[in-house]
Design an enzyme around this catalytic site. Structure first.
Site, short mmCIF file in Angstrom:
data_model
loop_
_atom_site.label_atom_id
_atom_site.label_comp_id
_atom_site.label_asym_id
_atom_site.label_seq_id
_atom_site.Cartn_x
_atom_site.Cartn_y
_atom_site.Cartn_z
N CYS A 15 0.87 -1.19 0.00
CA CYS A 15 0.00 0.00 0.00
C CYS A 15 0.90 1.23 0.00
O CYS A 15 2.07 1.14 -0.38
CB CYS A 15 -0.96 -0.02 1.19
SG CYS A 15 -0.16 0.07 2.81
N ASN A 18 2.31 1.49 4.39
CA ASN A 18 2.62 0.23 5.10
C ASN A 18 2.33 0.32 6.60
O ASN A 18 2.98 -0.33 7.42
CB ASN A 18 4.08 -0.21 4.86
CG ASN A 18 4.38 -1.65 5.26
OD1 ASN A 18 5.50 -1.96 5.65
ND2 ASN A 18 3.42 -2.55 5.18
N CYS A 20 -1.36 0.92 7.46
CA CYS A 20 -2.80 0.64 7.61
C CYS A 20 -3.22 -0.60 6.82
O CYS A 20 -3.44 -1.66 7.39
CB CYS A 20 -3.63 1.85 7.16
SG CYS A 20 -3.38 3.34 8.15
N ARG A 21 -3.31 -0.49 5.50
CA ARG A 21 -3.88 -1.58 4.70
C ARG A 21 -2.97 -2.80 4.57
O ARG A 21 -3.40 -3.94 4.83
CB ARG A 21 -4.25 -1.07 3.29
CG ARG A 21 -5.41 -0.11 3.30
CD ARG A 21 -5.53 0.62 1.98
NE ARG A 21 -4.42 1.55 1.78
CZ ARG A 21 -4.21 2.27 0.70
NH1 ARG A 21 -5.05 2.15 -0.32
NH2 ARG A 21 -3.20 3.10 0.62
N SER A 22 -1.72 -2.59 4.14
CA SER A 22 -0.89 -3.77 3.83
C SER A 22 -0.46 -4.58 5.05
O SER A 22 -0.38 -5.81 4.94
CB SER A 22 0.29 -3.42 2.92
OG SER A 22 1.15 -2.49 3.50
N ASP A 135 -7.97 3.96 0.91
CA ASP A 135 -6.98 4.46 1.86
C ASP A 135 -7.72 4.99 3.10
O ASP A 135 -8.48 5.95 3.00
CB ASP A 135 -6.19 5.58 1.18
CG ASP A 135 -5.11 6.17 2.07
OD1 ASP A 135 -5.12 5.90 3.30
OD2 ASP A 135 -4.27 6.91 1.55
#
Ligand code: 4NP
Length: 165
Positions: A15, A18, A20-22, A135
């Site tokens: 993401c 690195n 939050c999402r990934s 995001d």
């Protein structure tokens, strides 16, 4: 449908930050692969450098934990050219992440043929296929929940596509 043929031995989730999402996707993917009995090395990275060395965002940690995913020990790092040599498959959380990864890939020497395949994380997902994982960084708590829902769904789709082989 690019990876239908075989289970990759390593997957990198990418993401922007690195944090939050990934990292959330890393833990969800790792758990789902283990449950499916697939031996896959899983890691995550960000295209940006702002959060190198940082733990995941506190909100991401909290939402992940509420769903049974412990991500507090993960440490952010930035994606680099070696990732294209060291991973079989690199999955981008959104279209901008994918474009940024393609730019890195374009800088690799033409002679390097043993490189990772690139795809959007949602690519195999019958529900969310082609969509971005949004995001959540500037969003509300609801976006963090949506991120978990989408990541669980899209990770499951990849795992199912490999299990079916
Ligand atoms: P992520 O979220 O890409 O899911 O880790 C973000 C984290 C930080 C920033 C943007 C997105 N940032 O601009 O610092």
């Amino acid at each position: 449908m690019i990876m239908k043929t075989c289970t990759p031995s390593s997957v990198l989730l990418v993401c922007l930050g690195n944090i939050c999402r990934s990292p959330t996707a890393e833990e969800i993917f790792r758990q789902q692969a283990a449950i499916a009995g697939l031996s896959i090395k899983v890691d995550s990275a960000g295209t940006g450098d702002w959060h190198i060395g940082h733990a995941p965002d506190e909100r991401a940690q909290r939402h992940a934990k509420a769903h049974g995913y412990k991500i507090n020990k993960l440490i952010a790092r930035q994606v680099n050219e070696n990732d294209f040599r060291n991973f079989d498959l690199i999955l981008a959380m959104d279209a901008q992440n994918l474009a940024d990864l393609q730019a890195i890939e374009n800088d690799l020497a033409d002679t390097e043929n043993n490189r990772a395949k690139l795809a959007l994380f949602s690519e195999e997902d019958p529900t969310y296929g082609g969509d971005d994982v949004p995001d959540p960084y500037k969003g509300g708590e609801d976006v963090f929940e949506e991120v978990i829902e989408r990541i669980e769904s899209s990770a499951r789709a990849w795992i199912e596509s490999w299990k079916a082989r």
